[in-house]
Scaffold this motif. Structure first.
Motif, short mmCIF file in Angstrom:
data_model
loop_
_atom_site.label_atom_id
_atom_site.label_comp_id
_atom_site.label_asym_id
_atom_site.label_seq_id
_atom_site.Cartn_x
_atom_site.Cartn_y
_atom_site.Cartn_z
N GLY A 84 0.80 -1.22 0.00
CA GLY A 84 0.00 0.00 0.00
C GLY A 84 0.83 1.26 0.00
O GLY A 84 0.28 2.35 -0.19
N CYS A 85 2.14 1.16 0.20
CA CYS A 85 3.00 2.35 0.22
C CYS A 85 3.72 2.54 -1.11
O CYS A 85 3.65 3.61 -1.72
CB CYS A 85 4.02 2.25 1.34
N CYS A 104 5.27 -3.61 2.72
CA CYS A 104 6.65 -4.05 2.80
C CYS A 104 7.20 -3.67 4.17
O CYS A 104 6.86 -2.61 4.71
CB CYS A 104 7.50 -3.41 1.71
N GLY A 105 8.06 -4.52 4.72
CA GLY A 105 8.64 -4.20 6.01
C GLY A 105 9.41 -2.90 5.99
O GLY A 105 9.33 -2.08 6.91
N SER A 106 10.18 -2.68 4.92
CA SER A 106 10.98 -1.45 4.82
C SER A 106 10.09 -0.22 4.64
O SER A 106 10.38 0.85 5.19
CB SER A 106 11.96 -1.57 3.66
N CYS A 107 9.00 -0.35 3.88
CA CYS A 107 8.10 0.79 3.69
C CYS A 107 7.46 1.21 5.01
O CYS A 107 7.36 2.41 5.31
CB CYS A 107 7.01 0.45 2.67
N CYS A 108 7.02 0.24 5.80
CA CYS A 108 6.39 0.57 7.07
C CYS A 108 7.40 1.14 8.06
O CYS A 108 7.09 2.06 8.83
CB CYS A 108 5.72 -0.69 7.65
N ARG A 154 19.13 -4.21 -6.41
CA ARG A 154 19.42 -2.94 -5.71
C ARG A 154 18.26 -2.57 -4.79
O ARG A 154 18.49 -2.10 -3.66
CB ARG A 154 19.66 -1.84 -6.74
N GLU A 155 17.04 -2.79 -5.22
CA GLU A 155 15.89 -2.48 -4.37
C GLU A 155 15.89 -3.37 -3.13
O GLU A 155 15.58 -2.91 -2.02
CB GLU A 155 14.59 -2.67 -5.15
N ARG A 156 16.23 -4.64 -3.30
CA ARG A 156 16.28 -5.54 -2.15
C ARG A 156 17.35 -5.11 -1.16
O ARG A 156 17.15 -5.18 0.05
CB ARG A 156 16.51 -6.98 -2.62
N ALA A 157 18.50 -4.68 -1.67
CA ALA A 157 19.58 -4.23 -0.78
C ALA A 157 19.16 -2.99 0.00
O ALA A 157 19.45 -2.86 1.20
CB ALA A 157 20.84 -3.96 -1.59
N GLN A 158 18.49 -2.07 -0.69
CA GLN A 158 18.02 -0.87 0.00
C GLN A 158 16.99 -1.21 1.08
O GLN A 158 17.03 -0.66 2.19
CB GLN A 158 17.41 0.10 -1.01
N ALA A 159 16.08 -2.14 0.77
CA ALA A 159 15.06 -2.53 1.75
C ALA A 159 15.68 -3.27 2.93
O ALA A 159 15.28 -3.06 4.08
CB ALA A 159 13.99 -3.38 1.08
N ASP A 160 16.68 -4.13 2.66
CA ASP A 160 17.32 -4.89 3.74
C ASP A 160 18.09 -3.98 4.69
O ASP A 160 18.28 -4.32 5.86
CB ASP A 160 18.25 -5.94 3.16
N ALA A 161 18.56 -2.84 4.17
CA ALA A 161 19.27 -1.90 5.04
C ALA A 161 18.33 -1.18 5.99
O ALA A 161 18.77 -0.65 7.02
CB ALA A 161 20.04 -0.88 4.20
N VAL A 162 17.04 -1.17 5.67
CA VAL A 162 16.06 -0.47 6.51
C VAL A 162 15.35 -1.42 7.46
O VAL A 162 15.13 -1.11 8.63
CB VAL A 162 15.03 0.25 5.62
#
Length: 419
Positions: A84-85, A104-108, A154-162
């Motif tokens: 939803g984000c 997504c966990g990173s979005c929340c 790259r998107e997965r790496a960015q999300a995993d960092a958050v």
């Protein structure tokens, strides 16, 4: 012979009549009446018989195999598994409770860091955010049939960092707004302070009263001329105050005075260990503060370890602030290294008093300066706290960079986009 035969039935009927009548009479008295529901039972039996009999219309061959499009099924499933984000396929999905919206966990997590205090979808107050194994299994099945829908590396790496997978966190509740100070309307002339008014209820009279621009316009002090003699402006409510008044206090870090009248708990500089860092009441405030991550040079992984630790042990920012104050006071130079950074120069919005030497005693502090002290010493406090043995071995046994806070790799990572 014939007469004998013909006379026998007549004799039998005559003799047997009483017996037959008694049998009929006894039978009529012993026979049970038919049940009241006998008719209903017959109707029920007929109904069951009809239901049991095959219906010609229902026995038509309607169970023929239905052709299902695999691609259509994948498309429908993908449409339901949208965050939803970011409006993309869920990555490490989490569910907001109790409204059950998923993201997504990173979005929340980014929503919380940017100040979100409710569900990003329905704006309802949430209790916690938990990972969803069911949604993750559906995503895994979807990607097995259509790997092209997977997120880019790259998107997965960015999300995993958050956000770390299987991490449980909560969205902080909305905070109540602080009481607004009583600020007089903006005018061209300075209004008298509370102690300048004759017969005021504060029990102290200003020795140099400021003229009231309404009653004495010819003696009024223009606001561009600054604070009148013996007066200053409060660092919190920005009202005029009398410097020698008993309620006036001064912060030894920013050198700004506070009136102690408009908002007593905020318009004051109090002893070091009794102050509250402004805007940092609980752990949720640290989660939302971008300055916390700046204190760690952008090391989000270490910050998340610390926040989880604080949540588990219920350590408040005020307790951390007190530990920092006590540790600094035991050092040979005390607060001098902190004051050399000149971080208190622009903390309040009003003009400060004259500077004092760095080695001057520091006994009182205001709320904004207390927050600066907390953020300045937070990283070193976490380093000392890790050595106390309360953390798991997986964290305490990790090797530290020999360069410490000057780690070049960490600085490069925090200043460059995530890869």
């Amino acid at each position: 012979m014939a007469d004998a035969v013909n006379s026998q039935p007549t004799s039998f009927r005559t003799d047997a009549l009483p017996l037959v009548q008694s049998i009929v009479t006894s039978t009529s008295t012993l026979k049970r009446r038919a049940s009241v529901t006998f008719t209903d039972r017959d109707e029920l039996s007929i109904k069951r018989a009809r239901e049991a009999s095959p219906d010609p219309a229902a026995s038509r061959p309607d169970d023929l195999p239905v052709a299902i499009s695999a691609q259509a099924l994948v498309d429908d499933l993908a449409d339901e598994l949208i965050c939803g984000c970011c409006s993309a396929l869920l990555y490490h999905p989490v569910v907001v409770n109790p409204c059950q919206h998923y993201f997504c966990g990173s979005c929340c997590m980014l929503w919380v860091r940017n100040g979100g205090t409710s569900c990003p979808a329905c704006r309802a107050v949430s209790t916690n955010v938990t990972p969803s194994r069911v949604l993750q299994l559906m995503i895994d099945i979807l990607l097995r049939h259509d790997p092209s829908r997977a997120r880019a590396e790259r998107e997965r790496a960015q999300a995993d960092a958050v956000y770390r997978p299987n991490q449980v966190f909560r969205i902080p509740p909305p905070r109540e707004a602080s009481p607004e100070p009583t600020i007089p309307p903006v005018a061209d002339f300075v209004r008298p302070c509370p102690h300048c008014i004759p017969g005021n209820h504060h029990g102290w009279m200003c020795p140099e009263p400021v003229p009231d621009p309404v009653t004495e316009p010819e003696r009024a002090v223009h606001i561009d001329d600054g604070a009148p003699s013996g007066h200053a402006f409060c660092g919190n409510c920005e009202n005029l105050l009398a410097l020698p008044a008993p309620s006036t206090s001064k912060c030894d870090f920013c050198q700004v005075s506070f009136c102690g009248i408009s908002v007593p708990n905020r318009c004051a500089a109090v002893p070091l260990v009794h102050q509250h860092p402004q805007g940092l009441t609980d752990v949720s405030d640290l989660v939302q503060s971008s300055e916390v991550y700046e204190s760690f040079n952008g090391n989000t992984v270490e910050v998340e370890y610390m926040l989880d630790y604080l949540t588990a042990r219920r350590i408040s920012p005020r307790l951390i602030y007190r530990d920092i104050i006590e540790f600094v006071q035991l050092q040979p130079r005390k607060f001098e290294p902190l004051l050399e950074l000149d971080i208190f120069a622009e903390v309040p919005n009003v003009a400060a008093g004259p500077d004092v030497p760095l080695d001057s005693p520091r006994s009182r502090i205001c709320r904004p300066c207390a927050a600066e002290v907390l953020l300045w010493g937070l990283r070193d406090w976490w380093t000392r706290e890790r050595r106390r043995g309360f953390l798991p071995a997986a964290i305490t046994e990790r090797p530290d960079c020999p360069e410490g806070a000057e780690c070049r790799q960490q600085r490069e990572q925090s200043t460059s986009p995530l890869r």
